[in-house]
Design an enzyme around this catalytic site. Structure first.
Site, PDB file in Angstrom:
ATOM      1  NE  ARG A   1      -3.793  -0.602   2.183  1.00 62.13           N
ATOM      2  CZ  ARG A   1      -4.039  -1.573   2.986  1.00 62.13           C
ATOM      3  NH1 ARG A   1      -3.609  -1.267   4.408  1.00 62.13           N
ATOM      4  NH2 ARG A   1      -4.692  -2.366   2.904  1.00 62.13           N
TER       5      ARG A   1
ATOM      6  CG  ASN B   1      -0.665  -0.951  10.139  1.00 63.53           C
ATOM      7  OD1 ASN B   1      -1.398  -1.463   9.662  1.00 63.53           O
ATOM      8  ND2 ASN B   1      -0.690   0.477   9.905  1.00 63.53           N
TER       9      ASN B   1
ATOM     10  CG  ASP C   1       1.149  -4.583   6.772  1.00 62.68           C
ATOM     11  OD1 ASP C   1       0.248  -3.871   7.397  1.00 62.68           O
ATOM     12  OD2 ASP C   1       0.491  -5.921   6.842  1.00 62.68           O
TER      13      ASP C   1
ATOM     14  CG  ASP D   1       0.166 -10.433   7.391  1.00 67.48           C
ATOM     15  OD1 ASP D   1       0.058 -10.089   6.134  1.00 67.48           O
ATOM     16  OD2 ASP D   1       0.899 -11.519   7.304  1.00 67.48           O
TER      17      ASP D   1
ATOM     18  CG  ASP E   1      -3.615  -4.581  11.074  1.00 65.58           C
ATOM     19  OD1 ASP E   1      -2.704  -4.014  11.027  1.00 65.58           O
ATOM     20  OD2 ASP E   1      -4.147  -5.385  10.191  1.00 65.58           O
TER      21      ASP E   1
ATOM     22  CG  ASP F   1      -6.459  -8.350   9.464  1.00 69.32           C
ATOM     23  OD1 ASP F   1      -7.475  -8.872   9.268  1.00 69.32           O
ATOM     24  OD2 ASP F   1      -5.934  -7.063   9.448  1.00 69.32           O
TER      25      ASP F   1
ATOM     26  CD  GLU G   1      -4.142  -9.990   5.929  1.00 66.26           C
ATOM     27  OE1 GLU G   1      -3.389  -9.736   5.062  1.00 66.26           O
ATOM     28  OE2 GLU G   1      -5.136  -9.618   6.791  1.00 66.26           O
TER      29      GLU G   1
END
Length: 180
Positions: free
Chosen positions: A26, A90, A106, A108, A110, A123, A126
């Protein structure tokens, strides 16, 4: 980190988030630096263009203060909404800066913090999936789990970016720089 690459107060920078495999995750197109040292970067943004890894774009809905630290494996976004301050945290590598952008990986996991102080770890599925797909080293897993604990302590103790004075000071500083 190279000292010359530390952004200066008032400078506008990009923020680039990557995944462990090196792929871009991102990009925030513009954040105004409010404080830049080799250990801490604090910035502000509002209605900023964000580009996702698949090319989709969106614009942030509210003013936010972002907090990065070179010694912790997380960063914090303080979002100012009508019903109060929300925090999106994050779990990530410590930041690095170069002429192109402030960058981090990052990982994953959070934590979302609500105006009433309650928070949730998000998450985890994830994280497990990406840990297997991208072969996160065991040491990284240990560091991230430890930093989840540190982050939860900061939230509960209202430390760092969760301190009421932090929000007041940096929101006011952002307003002054932006309106200048």
């Amino acid at each position: 980190m190279v000292k010359e690459s530390i952004p200066k107060e008032g400078e506008n920078i990009k923020i680039q988030s990557y995944k462990h495999d090196g792929n871009i995750h991102r990009v925030w197109s513009e954040t105004t630096i409010l404080k830049g040292t080799e250990h801490v970067i604090i910035g502000g943004n509002d209605h900023t263009l964000v580009t996702e890894s698949d090319g989709r774009t969106w614009i942030t809905r509210e003013p936010a203060i972002v907090y990065f630290h070179s010694e912790y494996w997380f960063n914090v976004i303080c979002m100012f909404r009508e019903d109060g301050i929300y925090y999106y945290c994050n779990l990530s590598s410590p930041f690095a800066c170069d002429e192109e952008a402030l960058k981090y990986i990052d990982y994953d996991l959070d934590i979302k913090v609500y105006p009433n102080g309650k928070y949730h770890l998000l998450d985890e599925d994830e994280y497990e999936q990406h840990m297997n797909q991208m072969n996160y080293p065991h040491d990284i897993d240990i560091i991230l789990r430890r930093n989840v604990d540190i982050l939860q302590q900061w939230i509960e103790q209202k430390k760092g970016p969760f301190a009421p004075d932090f929000i007041k000071v940096w929101k006011e500083r952002y307003k002054k720089i932006r309106d200048y």
